[in-house]
Design a protein around this motif. Structure first.
Motif, PDB file in Angstrom:
ATOM      1  N   THR A 105      10.162   0.218   3.018  1.00 50.63           N
ATOM      2  CA  THR A 105      10.392  -0.955   1.971  1.00 50.63           C
ATOM      3  C   THR A 105       9.258  -0.685   0.791  1.00 50.63           C
ATOM      4  OG1 THR A 105      11.087  -2.452   3.608  1.00 50.63           O
ATOM      5  CG2 THR A 105      10.557  -3.258   1.179  1.00 50.63           C
ATOM      6  N   GLY A 106       7.899  -0.655   0.987  1.00 46.64           N
ATOM      7  CA  GLY A 106       7.010  -0.429  -0.081  1.00 46.64           C
ATOM      8  C   GLY A 106       7.299   0.969  -0.758  1.00 46.64           C
ATOM      9  N   MET A 107       7.709   2.019   0.119  1.00 51.86           N
ATOM     10  CA  MET A 107       7.941   3.499  -0.849  1.00 51.86           C
ATOM     11  C   MET A 107       9.181   3.193  -1.672  1.00 51.86           C
ATOM     12  SD  MET A 107      10.435   6.110  -0.603  1.00 51.86           S
ATOM     13  CE  MET A 107      11.087   5.798   0.971  1.00 51.86           C
ATOM     14  N   THR A 108      10.152   2.418  -1.236  1.00 49.63           N
ATOM     15  CA  THR A 108      11.540   2.293  -1.911  1.00 49.63           C
ATOM     16  C   THR A 108      11.188   1.429  -2.994  1.00 49.63           C
ATOM     17  OG1 THR A 108      12.745   2.317   0.236  1.00 49.63           O
ATOM     18  CG2 THR A 108      13.806   1.498  -1.565  1.00 49.63           C
ATOM     19  N   ILE A 109      10.462   0.402  -3.032  1.00 50.94           N
ATOM     20  CA  ILE A 109      10.189  -0.334  -4.425  1.00 50.94           C
ATOM     21  C   ILE A 109       9.383   0.878  -5.315  1.00 50.94           C
ATOM     22  CG2 ILE A 109       8.557  -2.000  -5.132  1.00 50.94           C
ATOM     23  CD1 ILE A 109       8.905  -3.649  -2.588  1.00 50.94           C
ATOM     24  N   GLY A 110       8.431   1.636  -4.799  1.00 46.89           N
ATOM     25  CA  GLY A 110       7.808   2.348  -5.679  1.00 46.89           C
ATOM     26  C   GLY A 110       8.865   3.601  -6.029  1.00 46.89           C
ATOM     27  N   PHE A 111       9.751   3.855  -5.440  1.00 49.60           N
ATOM     28  CA  PHE A 111      10.960   4.948  -5.879  1.00 49.60           C
ATOM     29  C   PHE A 111      11.732   4.260  -7.049  1.00 49.60           C
ATOM     30  CE2 PHE A 111      15.116   6.661  -5.911  1.00 49.60           C
ATOM     31  CZ  PHE A 111      14.903   7.885  -6.048  1.00 49.60           C
ATOM     32  N   ILE A 112      12.153   2.934  -6.907  1.00 47.86           N
ATOM     33  CA  ILE A 112      13.032   1.991  -7.943  1.00 47.86           C
ATOM     34  C   ILE A 112      11.969   1.948  -9.083  1.00 47.86           C
ATOM     35  CG2 ILE A 112      13.677  -0.257  -8.637  1.00 47.86           C
ATOM     36  CD1 ILE A 112      14.510  -0.246  -5.523  1.00 47.86           C
ATOM     37  N   LEU A 113      10.667   1.686  -9.044  1.00 51.66           N
ATOM     38  CA  LEU A 113       9.536   1.424 -10.260  1.00 51.66           C
ATOM     39  C   LEU A 113       9.469   3.138 -10.866  1.00 51.66           C
ATOM     40  CD1 LEU A 113       6.858  -0.500  -8.705  1.00 51.66           C
ATOM     41  CD2 LEU A 113       8.716  -1.227 -10.277  1.00 51.66           C
ATOM     42  N   LEU A 162      13.514  12.089  -0.188  1.00 50.44           N
ATOM     43  CA  LEU A 162      12.191  11.146  -0.287  1.00 50.44           C
ATOM     44  C   LEU A 162      12.112  10.229   1.181  1.00 50.44           C
ATOM     45  CD1 LEU A 162       9.436  10.195  -1.334  1.00 50.44           C
ATOM     46  CD2 LEU A 162      10.733   8.730  -2.674  1.00 50.44           C
ATOM     47  N   LEU A 163      13.303   9.738   1.548  1.00 48.27           N
ATOM     48  CA  LEU A 163      13.451   8.935   2.618  1.00 48.27           C
ATOM     49  C   LEU A 163      13.223   9.635   3.962  1.00 48.27           C
ATOM     50  CD1 LEU A 163      14.052   5.926   3.558  1.00 48.27           C
ATOM     51  CD2 LEU A 163      16.429   6.576   3.549  1.00 48.27           C
ATOM     52  N   VAL A 196       0.856  -1.233   0.025  1.00 49.37           N
ATOM     53  CA  VAL A 196      -0.054   0.025   0.075  1.00 49.37           C
ATOM     54  C   VAL A 196       0.907   1.197   0.053  1.00 49.37           C
ATOM     55  CG1 VAL A 196      -2.064  -1.088   1.025  1.00 49.37           C
ATOM     56  CG2 VAL A 196      -0.333  -0.023   2.474  1.00 49.37           C
ATOM     57  N   PHE A 197       2.136   1.225   0.349  1.00 49.78           N
ATOM     58  CA  PHE A 197       3.020   2.355   0.231  1.00 49.78           C
ATOM     59  C   PHE A 197       3.774   2.349  -0.986  1.00 49.78           C
ATOM     60  CE2 PHE A 197       1.684   1.743   4.571  1.00 49.78           C
ATOM     61  CZ  PHE A 197       1.197   3.204   4.893  1.00 49.78           C
ATOM     62  N   ILE A 198       3.728   1.625  -1.983  1.00 49.50           N
ATOM     63  CA  ILE A 198       4.415   1.644  -3.059  1.00 49.50           C
ATOM     64  C   ILE A 198       4.173   2.994  -3.943  1.00 49.50           C
ATOM     65  CG2 ILE A 198       4.664   0.730  -5.401  1.00 49.50           C
ATOM     66  CD1 ILE A 198       4.705  -1.938  -4.175  1.00 49.50           C
ATOM     67  N   PRO A 199       2.823   3.420  -3.976  1.00 51.21           N
ATOM     68  CA  PRO A 199       2.708   4.755  -4.731  1.00 51.21           C
ATOM     69  C   PRO A 199       3.552   5.850  -4.230  1.00 51.21           C
ATOM     70  CG  PRO A 199       0.636   3.465  -4.262  1.00 51.21           C
ATOM     71  CD  PRO A 199       1.681   2.906  -3.620  1.00 51.21           C
ATOM     72  N   TYR A 200       3.966   5.898  -2.851  1.00 60.14           N
ATOM     73  CA  TYR A 200       4.559   7.197  -2.283  1.00 60.14           C
ATOM     74  C   TYR A 200       5.810   7.393  -3.032  1.00 60.14           C
ATOM     75  CZ  TYR A 200       0.535   7.688   0.387  1.00 60.14           C
ATOM     76  OH  TYR A 200      -0.760   7.957   0.814  1.00 60.14           O
ATOM     77  N   GLY A 201       6.600   6.195  -3.489  1.00 58.10           N
ATOM     78  CA  GLY A 201       7.834   6.128  -4.324  1.00 58.10           C
ATOM     79  C   GLY A 201       7.771   6.854  -5.219  1.00 58.10           C
ATOM     80  N   PHE A 202       6.632   7.409  -5.926  1.00 59.60           N
ATOM     81  CA  PHE A 202       6.340   8.328  -7.202  1.00 59.60           C
ATOM     82  C   PHE A 202       6.129   9.714  -6.713  1.00 59.60           C
ATOM     83  CE2 PHE A 202       5.491   3.937  -8.421  1.00 59.60           C
ATOM     84  CZ  PHE A 202       6.017   3.776  -9.708  1.00 59.60           C
ATOM     85  N   LEU A 203       6.282  10.078  -5.371  1.00 60.90           N
ATOM     86  CA  LEU A 203       6.244  11.489  -5.069  1.00 60.90           C
ATOM     87  C   LEU A 203       6.811  12.609  -5.931  1.00 60.90           C
ATOM     88  CD1 LEU A 203       5.274  11.211  -1.178  1.00 60.90           C
ATOM     89  CD2 LEU A 203       3.878  11.946  -3.194  1.00 60.90           C
ATOM     90  N   GLY A 204       8.109  11.931  -6.334  1.00 64.59           N
ATOM     91  CA  GLY A 204       9.040  12.792  -7.061  1.00 64.59           C
ATOM     92  C   GLY A 204       8.376  13.396  -8.404  1.00 64.59           C
ATOM     93  N   SER A 262      11.992  17.953  -5.417  1.00 63.98           N
ATOM     94  CA  SER A 262      12.984  18.003  -4.431  1.00 63.98           C
ATOM     95  C   SER A 262      12.980  16.423  -4.122  1.00 63.98           C
ATOM     96  CB  SER A 262      12.602  18.904  -3.490  1.00 63.98           C
ATOM     97  OG  SER A 262      11.677  18.546  -2.937  1.00 63.98           O
ATOM     98  N   LEU A 263      11.789  15.767  -4.126  1.00 60.86           N
ATOM     99  CA  LEU A 263      11.854  14.303  -3.781  1.00 60.86           C
ATOM    100  C   LEU A 263      12.231  13.258  -4.864  1.00 60.86           C
ATOM    101  CD1 LEU A 263       8.368  14.533  -1.539  1.00 60.86           C
ATOM    102  CD2 LEU A 263      10.816  14.775  -0.875  1.00 60.86           C
ATOM    103  N   GLN A 264      12.705  13.676  -5.821  1.00 61.71           N
ATOM    104  CA  GLN A 264      13.163  12.693  -6.804  1.00 61.71           C
ATOM    105  C   GLN A 264      14.326  12.339  -6.406  1.00 61.71           C
ATOM    106  OE1 GLN A 264      13.417  14.759 -10.691  1.00 61.71           O
ATOM    107  NE2 GLN A 264      10.968  15.004 -10.757  1.00 61.71           N
ATOM    108  N   SER A 265      15.169  12.648  -5.362  1.00 60.73           N
ATOM    109  CA  SER A 265      16.255  12.368  -4.616  1.00 60.73           C
ATOM    110  C   SER A 265      15.817  11.313  -3.529  1.00 60.73           C
ATOM    111  CB  SER A 265      17.040  13.548  -3.981  1.00 60.73           C
ATOM    112  OG  SER A 265      17.814  13.311  -2.990  1.00 60.73           O
TER     113      SER A 265
END
Length: 149
Positions: free
Chosen positions: A118-126, A85-86, A65-73, A78-81
Motif C-alpha cells: 500500500t505504501g509503495m502504491t501511494i508512492g507510485f501515485i505520487l 513495479l508491483l 516507510v515504503f512510499i519512497p519505493y513507488g518512485f523506483l521508476g 521498466s518500473l514506471q509500469s
C-alpha cells in the motif's frame, strides 16, 4: 532531486533492512508460524486493546516507510509500469519477510506485505502526480516564453 534519488534510496534501503532485522533491540524470537491470513494482524491492531503508538507503529509505519519505493521508476524505466513495479516489489518484500522468519529476527506476516505494498502504491501515485505537475509546469513555462519572445 531525481539525480540524487539513486544514492538516497540505496542508503534508505540499507537503514531500513538494518531496522527490520536488528533495529529496535531485536533479538531472535524462536520458531513461530508465519502469519498467512490476510487482515488477521491488521484487524487485531484495529479492534484490539492497543495504545495509539502501538497501532501507529504496526500499521501506519508499515505504509509510510515504503512510499519512497513507488518512485523506483525514476531509476529503472521498466518500473514506471505499475504491474512491473508491483511484481518486483512484492517479490522483494516477500523475500525480506521470509528472511525475517527464517532468521527468527521478525515475523513473516502477509499483512506486512499488504501494508508495505500500500505504501509503495501511494508512492507510485505520487510519482505519477509529480510527473504530471512537472509536464504541466514545462508546458506553462514554454507558453510564457513564447509570449515573451
Amino acid at each position: 532531486m531525481k539525480k540524487y534519488f539513486g544514492l538516497l534510496i540505496n542508503l534508505y534501503t540499507i537503514i531500513l533492512i538494518y531496522c527490520m532485522f536488528f533495529g529496535f533491540g531485536r533479538e531472535p524470537i524462536g520458531y513461530h508460524e508465519p502469519r498467512l491470513y490476510s487482515f488477521d494482524t491488521i484487524n487485531r491492531f484495529i479492534y484490539g486493546d492497543y495504545d495509539f503508538f502501538t497501532i501507529y507503529h504496526n500499521l501506519i509505519d508499515n505504509i509510510l516507510v515504503f512510499i519512497p519505493y513507488g518512485f523506483l521508476g525514476w531509476l529503472y524505466p521498466s518500473l514506471q509500469s505499475y504491474p512491473k513495479l508491483l511484481i518486483s516489489f512484492i517479490g522483494g518484500i516477500s523475500l525480506i519477510e521470509f528472511l525475517q522468519w527464517f532468521s527468527q529476527l521478525g515475523f513473516a506476516d502477509v499483512d506486512d506485505i499488504l501494508l508495505n505494498t500500500t505504501g509503495m502504491t501511494i508512492g507510485f501515485i505520487l510519482s505519477k502526480l509529480h510527473q504530471k505537475l512537472m509536464d504541466s509546469s514545462d508546458k506553462i513555462s514554454n507558453f510564457i516564453l513564447k509570449i515573451i519572445n
